[in-house]
Scaffold this motif. Sequence first.
Motif, short mmCIF file in Angstrom:
data_model
loop_
_atom_site.label_atom_id
_atom_site.label_comp_id
_atom_site.label_asym_id
_atom_site.label_seq_id
_atom_site.Cartn_x
_atom_site.Cartn_y
_atom_site.Cartn_z
N UNK A 153 -11.87 -11.53 -0.32
CA UNK A 153 -11.01 -11.45 0.86
C UNK A 153 -11.27 -10.17 1.63
N UNK A 154 -11.15 -10.25 2.93
CA UNK A 154 -10.99 -9.10 3.81
C UNK A 154 -9.62 -9.25 4.46
N UNK A 155 -8.79 -8.23 4.33
CA UNK A 155 -7.38 -8.36 4.72
C UNK A 155 -7.02 -7.17 5.60
N UNK A 156 -6.79 -7.43 6.89
CA UNK A 156 -6.30 -6.41 7.79
C UNK A 156 -4.79 -6.47 7.88
N UNK A 157 -4.13 -5.33 7.71
CA UNK A 157 -2.67 -5.29 7.70
C UNK A 157 -2.18 -4.14 8.56
N UNK A 158 -1.38 -4.49 9.56
CA UNK A 158 -0.69 -3.48 10.36
C UNK A 158 0.80 -3.58 10.05
N UNK A 159 1.39 -2.41 9.81
CA UNK A 159 2.78 -2.35 9.38
C UNK A 159 3.53 -1.38 10.27
N UNK A 160 4.73 -1.75 10.68
CA UNK A 160 5.56 -0.86 11.47
C UNK A 160 6.96 -0.76 10.90
N UNK A 161 7.56 0.44 11.03
CA UNK A 161 8.92 0.63 10.53
C UNK A 161 9.63 1.66 11.39
N UNK A 162 10.96 1.73 11.21
CA UNK A 162 11.69 2.84 11.83
C UNK A 162 11.62 4.03 10.89
N UNK A 163 12.25 5.15 11.28
CA UNK A 163 12.10 6.37 10.48
C UNK A 163 12.93 6.34 9.19
N UNK A 209 4.27 -6.83 19.93
CA UNK A 209 5.13 -5.99 20.76
C UNK A 209 5.92 -5.01 19.91
N UNK A 210 6.43 -5.47 18.76
CA UNK A 210 7.22 -4.60 17.90
C UNK A 210 6.37 -3.48 17.30
N UNK A 211 5.11 -3.78 17.01
CA UNK A 211 4.24 -2.75 16.46
C UNK A 211 3.97 -1.64 17.48
N UNK A 212 3.91 -1.99 18.75
CA UNK A 212 3.66 -0.97 19.78
C UNK A 212 4.79 0.04 19.86
#
Length: 729
Positions: A273-283, A155-158
């Motif tokens: 390894x196969x490593x999927x990474x999604x990252x979210x941040x504020x501005x 939810x936070x990533x969206x």
Amino acid sequence: MSQPQAAVGASVKRVDARLRVTGRAKYAGDNNPDGVVHAVIVDSTVGRGRITAIDARAALAQPGVVKVISHLNAPKLPPLQGWWPPRGELRAFQDDSVRFFGQPVAVVVATTLERAQHAASLVEVSYDAQPPSTDIATADPADDPQTYARGDADAALKTADVKLDLAFRMARNHHNPMEPAGTVARWDGDQLTLWEKTNWVGGTVMTMAAEFGMAPDKVRVIAPFIGGGFGSAGRTWVHTVIAAIAAREVKRPVKLALTRKQTYSGVGFRPAYEYGLRLGSDRRGRLTASAHDVRAETSRYETNIEGVLVPGRMLYSTPNVRQGYWQVPLDVSTPTYMRGPGYASGAFPVETAMDELAHELGLDPIELRLRNEPSADEASKLPFSTRRLRECYAAGAREFGWDRRKAKPRSTREGDWLVGMGMAAGVYDTQRSQAQVSFRLDADGTALVQSATSDMGPGTATSMTQVAADALGLTMRQVTFRLGDSLMPPAPGHFGSQTMASVGSAVQDGGDKLRGQAITLAVKDEGSPLHGADPADVVVRGGRLYVKDDPARGETYQRLLARNNLTHLEALGSYAGASGSEKFSFYAYAATFAEVAVDARLGLVRVRRMVGVYDAARIISPKLADSQALGAMIGGIGQALLEHTVTDHRDGRIVNANLADYLVPVHADIPTDLKAIFIDGEDYEADPIGVKGLGEIVIVGVAPAIANAVFNATGRRIRELPITPEALL
């Protein structure tokens, strides 16, 4: 009164250096008990299937051949009982199944190595072969992933202001130490003695006792010297069991050493390894969420799990984290520890992503990390015992000249060379385990200290001698530290960066106890100048006991023991290990800085210089610590730019199973400008001597620092290790 510290903290030479450089140090294969014969393993030439026939007639007809052993005539081993070994280990010659290419299917025993090698080449093995599954990219994962979560990452990533969705691949790596794995096995009745390449003699005792259904006190393992391991000697492999079987069957001592090629299938590797990474941040660059999806190769018959997800869980303040770790069972031999296991692999995607986020936001990579420094461990919800990562950044930036870095990629050019700078953080957990050490102070004023610990290169004997010398108030020349024999007091495995904290704490305890015995004896002895003194006021230096405020009032250990008709004093030092209910989060930290030059036409990457800064608490031996750090930087260059195991997926054969085709850093790849800096400080919450582990943390973060420098030089973001020239063209 604490003892004067003369040896600890000094840059001293290795106590066993002369033995090693003159060839007098005896490694496993250097032992030749009376009547020894030689064994050579026959490997499978298919990657999966069953053995349908073994024809050993030609081999047995050769002069000097004693026996050929396979599943057709090997003794049946008892079922494994209890908790050890902990996993579904490959057992020696117990069935006709082939689980991976290079699996031992027979062993030839002969009077000379050459005869055994020739006879092994004559053994004909027939198979019912099946296509193996050896490619992590196409294989199905197991159904039971390990998971971790806090908050609601999806939810936070969206709703995140800035989002990254990245995919990383890390190649399989092999250890390639100078000394290949080897064993000399001898039976004396029901007593088994092994001269073994292992950095855990106690673990080998337990494994062999379990394999043969015998009491552990019937097994002795001797390993005083190890020619490098990097993780490959941290557990007992099937070739050791084969050597013991052969020795029992032929009723003679047997020497078995793996060839360089056999080490690629026989003693583990760093998994791909196969490593999927999604990252979210504020501005402003504050992380809001991360999602980590990892696929890791393991063998089909045994599982191997590493802490690859730990850096992404606790290195930065992130309120919402979701992680999943899927094992991918393959028809390969079992992976194992390799320097910085899990953490060195996990740091690459995390630290590359942080660099990418900094570039996206127009922030300095250090500033982004500082904005996301946690005040406590958000995974364990515990305060850090110490965390001096800010100091690591500051010291590294100052020493490296980080302020000269140009933020815009591809901004610095020297002829055909594109020049760039990069940095990365690193973390490794501070492990501690139970250990014991015996002390004996002889009447001549010298001491013998013994422990069943090991030394695969960092200088265990030297650092322990330093701690023991100060605890006893002796010079290092007056102390002998012996190790690597299971008959000595028990110690944990020499891996996980736990030896200094664990065994070193036991050394401190034993030295304090023995010194205390001598002081008590002196203050109660009417013939001693120290009679009647407060024991708390007595210290020892140079083998002389004296009152701290009255140095003229004292005597030597020799005089004290002689007057009391004592040949020696003895004590047993012990350390209980980590508490089961720890109140702090214990980690060591690193900041690595790298400068690279990339040939714009050829894609060739050269590392020009590196600086590593480490929060590893108290440093016992600066020269040894420096050696560890420089060696890890070199190993990190290999991980980043060179090392890659190539498998032919048609049959599971490792194509580059040799040091000509499996590339490791050589002199031409290594810059002369390498520097290690250690942040001052101790961590007495971790252990009584205030140290953290050092051997692993020094490699964690090296590969992403190089990768980030490559991006700064070229503008090309490479998310696969190793970074090859073709990826940059």
